[in-house]
Design an enzyme around this catalytic site. Structure first.
Site, mmCIF file in Angstrom:
data_model
loop_
_atom_site.group_PDB
_atom_site.id
_atom_site.type_symbol
_atom_site.label_atom_id
_atom_site.label_comp_id
_atom_site.label_asym_id
_atom_site.label_seq_id
_atom_site.Cartn_x
_atom_site.Cartn_y
_atom_site.Cartn_z
ATOM 1 N N SER A 162 5.479 -6.882 -3.897
ATOM 2 C CA SER A 162 4.696 -5.652 -3.712
ATOM 3 C C SER A 162 4.917 -4.745 -4.925
ATOM 4 O O SER A 162 5.670 -5.095 -5.829
ATOM 5 C CB SER A 162 5.124 -4.955 -2.420
ATOM 6 O OG SER A 162 6.495 -4.681 -2.464
ATOM 7 N N GLY A 205 -3.418 -0.656 -6.499
ATOM 8 C CA GLY A 205 -4.236 0.555 -6.383
ATOM 9 C C GLY A 205 -4.714 1.038 -7.741
ATOM 10 O O GLY A 205 -5.879 1.416 -7.901
ATOM 11 N N ILE A 206 -3.819 1.012 -8.716
ATOM 12 C CA ILE A 206 -4.176 1.507 -10.053
ATOM 13 C C ILE A 206 -5.116 0.520 -10.753
ATOM 14 O O ILE A 206 -6.074 0.930 -11.425
ATOM 15 C CB ILE A 206 -2.907 1.743 -10.918
ATOM 16 C CG1 ILE A 206 -1.990 2.780 -10.259
ATOM 17 C CG2 ILE A 206 -3.266 2.173 -12.332
ATOM 18 C CD1 ILE A 206 -2.605 4.168 -10.112
ATOM 19 N N TYR A 260 8.912 8.699 3.819
ATOM 20 C CA TYR A 260 9.883 7.734 3.290
ATOM 21 C C TYR A 260 9.385 6.298 3.494
ATOM 22 O O TYR A 260 9.776 5.383 2.787
ATOM 23 C CB TYR A 260 11.243 7.869 3.990
ATOM 24 C CG TYR A 260 12.017 9.101 3.590
ATOM 25 C CD1 TYR A 260 12.224 9.412 2.253
ATOM 26 C CD2 TYR A 260 12.559 9.937 4.548
ATOM 27 C CE1 TYR A 260 12.941 10.543 1.893
ATOM 28 C CE2 TYR A 260 13.282 11.066 4.196
ATOM 29 C CZ TYR A 260 13.475 11.369 2.859
ATOM 30 O OH TYR A 260 14.189 12.476 2.509
ATOM 31 N N ILE A 307 2.613 -12.672 7.007
ATOM 32 C CA ILE A 307 1.940 -12.978 8.279
ATOM 33 C C ILE A 307 0.845 -11.954 8.537
ATOM 34 O O ILE A 307 -0.268 -12.287 8.916
ATOM 35 C CB ILE A 307 2.960 -12.965 9.445
ATOM 36 C CG1 ILE A 307 3.888 -14.177 9.309
ATOM 37 C CG2 ILE A 307 2.255 -12.967 10.792
ATOM 38 C CD1 ILE A 307 4.966 -14.247 10.364
ATOM 39 N N GLU A 308 1.159 -10.673 8.267
ATOM 40 C CA GLU A 308 0.203 -9.606 8.612
ATOM 41 C C GLU A 308 -1.098 -9.671 7.843
ATOM 42 O O GLU A 308 -2.125 -9.211 8.322
ATOM 43 C CB GLU A 308 0.828 -8.230 8.363
ATOM 44 C CG GLU A 308 1.959 -7.924 9.278
ATOM 45 C CD GLU A 308 3.161 -7.413 8.502
ATOM 46 O OE1 GLU A 308 3.869 -6.562 9.037
ATOM 47 O OE2 GLU A 308 3.364 -7.873 7.350
ATOM 48 N N THR A 334 3.460 -17.021 -10.499
ATOM 49 C CA THR A 334 2.004 -16.892 -10.460
ATOM 50 C C THR A 334 1.373 -18.179 -9.925
ATOM 51 O O THR A 334 0.502 -18.140 -9.050
ATOM 52 C CB THR A 334 1.469 -16.559 -11.870
ATOM 53 O OG1 THR A 334 1.976 -15.283 -12.240
ATOM 54 C CG2 THR A 334 -0.049 -16.539 -11.907
ATOM 55 N N CYS A 367 0.729 24.675 2.296
ATOM 56 C CA CYS A 367 0.827 24.376 3.727
ATOM 57 C C CYS A 367 2.168 24.884 4.292
ATOM 58 O O CYS A 367 2.333 26.088 4.396
ATOM 59 C CB CYS A 367 0.590 22.901 4.001
ATOM 60 S SG CYS A 367 -0.061 22.654 5.663
ATOM 61 N N GLU A 393 6.938 26.228 15.216
ATOM 62 C CA GLU A 393 7.207 24.789 15.042
ATOM 63 C C GLU A 393 8.714 24.531 15.087
ATOM 64 O O GLU A 393 9.166 23.499 15.564
ATOM 65 C CB GLU A 393 6.639 24.310 13.686
ATOM 66 C CG GLU A 393 6.916 22.837 13.398
ATOM 67 C CD GLU A 393 6.365 22.342 12.056
ATOM 68 O OE1 GLU A 393 5.764 23.147 11.313
ATOM 69 O OE2 GLU A 393 6.544 21.155 11.761
ATOM 70 N N HIS A 397 -4.491 22.061 1.374
ATOM 71 C CA HIS A 397 -3.842 21.223 0.350
ATOM 72 C C HIS A 397 -4.734 21.089 -0.882
ATOM 73 O O HIS A 397 -5.553 20.167 -0.948
ATOM 74 C CB HIS A 397 -3.567 19.826 0.909
ATOM 75 C CG HIS A 397 -2.547 19.793 1.986
ATOM 76 N ND1 HIS A 397 -1.249 19.401 1.766
ATOM 77 C CD2 HIS A 397 -2.626 20.120 3.302
ATOM 78 C CE1 HIS A 397 -0.574 19.467 2.905
ATOM 79 N NE2 HIS A 397 -1.390 19.914 3.848
ATOM 80 N N GLU A 413 -3.972 19.963 -3.681
ATOM 81 C CA GLU A 413 -3.626 18.751 -4.442
ATOM 82 C C GLU A 413 -4.541 17.573 -4.129
ATOM 83 O O GLU A 413 -4.691 16.682 -4.965
ATOM 84 C CB GLU A 413 -2.152 18.384 -4.226
ATOM 85 C CG GLU A 413 -1.776 17.818 -2.852
ATOM 86 C CD GLU A 413 -1.463 18.878 -1.798
ATOM 87 O OE1 GLU A 413 -1.925 20.026 -1.960
ATOM 88 O OE2 GLU A 413 -0.779 18.552 -0.808
HETATM 89 N N1 GLN Z 1 4.222 21.593 9.686
HETATM 90 C C1 GLN Z 1 3.232 22.562 9.345
HETATM 91 C C2 GLN Z 1 2.072 22.577 10.323
HETATM 92 O O1 GLN Z 1 1.860 21.635 11.017
HETATM 93 C C3 GLN Z 1 2.733 22.358 7.918
HETATM 94 C C4 GLN Z 1 2.038 21.056 7.709
HETATM 95 C C5 GLN Z 1 1.923 20.669 6.260
HETATM 96 O O2 GLN Z 1 2.645 21.169 5.404
HETATM 97 N N2 GLN Z 1 1.031 19.758 5.957
HETATM 98 O O3 GLN Z 1 1.364 23.544 10.398
#
Ligand code: GLN
Length: 536
Positions: free
Chosen positions: A16, A21-22, A57, A152-153, A194, A384, A408, A510, A512
């Site tokens: 892997s 992707g690139i 992670y 397998i998957e 290969t 966020c 939260e 977001h 980004e």
């Molecule tokens: N945990 C926060 C929420 O659910 C912020 C979520 C995030 O940063 N994407 O509102």
């Protein structure tokens, strides 16, 4: 096939992390630059319906599309390279495939029949692949099969590819990505892995048309000949894929290897056009020749795995280029920040970004980071959870509500300045139920955000359950933190700023996810610009 859409399947062998992707995004870029409308799809072999419930992670960042799909981070690369939005249809998992088939079975659509992997699961996979082609919007659909051939998957996916290659032989090709490792002790590149991985594909009935060989050294003619001979591909279809300084170099490296040309030939499409990569090359040129530099601290709790913040770090690259600056990112673990070490950890930074996230781990470090940025007048961008933490910090240290929090983390806080959105309160399922996807936001004229975007209405992507608690808005505004972006329909606060600060912006959305090579994101561009000013 009724329409003329062509399909390129990208599989991976040996190991892997070869960068399917690139490679897929680079090939798509080259085809797009030749005038072919191209899209990319990722098929992921895991059982989760989508990666929305995965810890970063496990699988890196979860990328969000305009239509609110929580997807694999490769879709971010597709968008950044192609500057074309993706959608739910661009990412399909085994979980989703099985879910649709099982729902059909319950509706009685297979009445009387035994439901099986072949043909029912493979039919559903083929249907999902062709969904993108059927609209007639794309000349070429590139489908990246996640995982490694032989797992397998991924067997049902390879079987679906085999069937499509058979059913539509003139419209489909397979590009197989493999590894040609260098054995230092022998001083040689080795082709055996290969050969074995192609053999494995052949056992599954699939003959690859093109081999993309990841290698740290040059693939000379002898090696190319050897690979071509043992793997039944033409010499020009053995493509060398060397490690690159930047992922943005890869389209040009693939162009030198003529990957796009070979693909078009094999698909029976004209390859006379030359790719127009003027804009791309000028981006690369500016990327490699910055005139300034700036250091930004990225404060988050997943910094050990940089893929967790992929879109953010790519946005920094785009915004750096827009400012002719190299952006150095200092990765700062929020869990390790304390009142005692904050000055030492954050001094020397030209800007501070507090990252998105969930849950309580590292939250106090994030609050310390905001406080430092606010008090030291260091340009700050909170995204966020990063924006929510900026609100909490302001409530605690400016309004004096030492117990202020988000519900939260502290459900019974006396000052719940961030609280669950009303629509979320009745939701019990965790998967795909956040406020997701694109929403409009109205900006306050004269604000930092307004200056950055140079417009008063924007559309940005969301992924959250909690929001600014409007009960406290008047107090915040009076004390100097303003709501500068609001949802025009619901009044939800989407952006906060401190006008008295050098540059202090929090965004509930977001940004980004929308930064691309062709369109660096305005907020990131303005943040880097402010950080450059601050550095001076
Ligand atoms: N945990 C926060 C929420 O659910 C912020 C979520 C995030 O940063 N994407 O509102």
């Amino acid at each position: 096939m009724s329409n003329s859409t062509k399909y390129v399947f990208v599989t991976g062998g040996v190991t892997s992390s070869l960068g399917k992707g690139i490679i897929s995004a680079s090939l798509a870029k080259l085809l797009q630059a030749r005038g072919y409308s191209t899209t990319i799809q990722k098929l992921d072999p895991y059982i989760n319906i989508d990666p929305g419930t995965l810890n970063p992670y496990e699988h890196g960042e979860c990328f969000v599309t305009d239509d609110g799909a929580e997807t694999d981070l490769d879709l971010g690369h597709y968008e950044r390279f192609l500057n074309v939005p993706t959608s739910q249809a661009n990412n399909v998992t085994t979980g989703r495939i099985y879910q649709s088939v099982i729902e059909k079975e319950r509706r009685g659509e297979f009445l009387g029949k035994t439901v099986q992997v072949i043909p029912h699961i493979t039919d559903e996979i083929k249907h999902r692949i062709q969904l993108l082609g059927k609209g007639g919007q794309y000349d070429i659909v590139i489908t990246e099969i996640g995982g490694t051939v032989g797992d397998i998957e991924s067997l049902p996916y390879v079987e679906a590819v085999r069937q499509m290659m058979w059913e539509y032989e003139n419209d489909c090709i397979v590009v197989h990505l493999t590894l040609v490792p260098y054995l230092a002790a022998a001083g040689e590149l080795k082709t055996k892995p290969t050969q074995h991985s192609v053999k494995q594909l052949l056992e599954l009935g699939v003959q690859p048309d093109i081999l993309c060989c990841r290698t740290e050294h040059e693939l000379d003619l002898t090696l190319r000949k050897k690979i071509a001979k043992f793997c039944n591909v033409s010499m020009n279809a053995v493509i060398e894929s060397r490690d690159a300084d930047s992922i943005y170099d890869v389209p040009l490296l693939m162009q030198t290897e003529e990957l796009d040309k070979v693909v078009l030939e094999k698909l029976g499409l004209p390859s006379k056009t030359t790719p127009d990569l003027t804009q791309w090359k000028s981006f690369l040129d500016r990327l490699k020749n910055p005139t300034k530099e700036v250091t930004i601290g990225l404060v988050g709790k997943y910094v050990e795995l940089k893929d967790s913040y992929k879109s953010i770090s790519e946005s920094f690259i785009h915004a750096g280029v827009a400012n002719e600056a190299r952006v150095h990112v200092k990765w700062i673990h929020s869990e390790r920040l304390t009142t005692q070490n904050i000055t030492e950890e954050l001094s020397g930074l030209d800007g501070i970004l507090v990252a998105p996230g969930f849950g309580s781990r590292g939250i106090s470090g994030k609050i310390e980071a905001v406080r430092f940025a606010r008090e030291q007048n260091i340009p700050f961008l909170g995204i966020c959870l990063g924006m929510q933490v900026a609100v909490i910090e302001f409530a605690r240290h400016v309004l004096g509500y030492s117990d202020a929090h988000t519900t939260e983390i502290a459900e019974d806080s006396a000052y719940p300045v961030i609280s669950m959105m009303a629509e979320q309160k009745s939701i019990s399922n965790m998967g795909g139920t956040m406020r997701l996807g694109a929403y409009k936001c109205q900006l306050k004229p004269g604000s930092m955000a307004f200056h950055a975007y140079n417009t008063d209405t924007i559309v940005e992507r969301h992924r959250h359950r909690y929001e600014f608690n409007n009960d406290y808005l008047a107090q915040f505004e009076q004390a100097g933190m303003k709501a500068t972006g609001k949802n025009p329909e619901t009044g939800l606060v989407e952006m906060v700023e401190i006008p008295d600060h050098n540059w202090f912006v929090g965004a509930q959305f977001h940004p980004e996810y929308k930064s691309t090579v062709a369109n660096p994101h305005p907020l990131f561009v303005a943040f880097i610009n402010a950080s450059l000013q601050f550095k001076k």
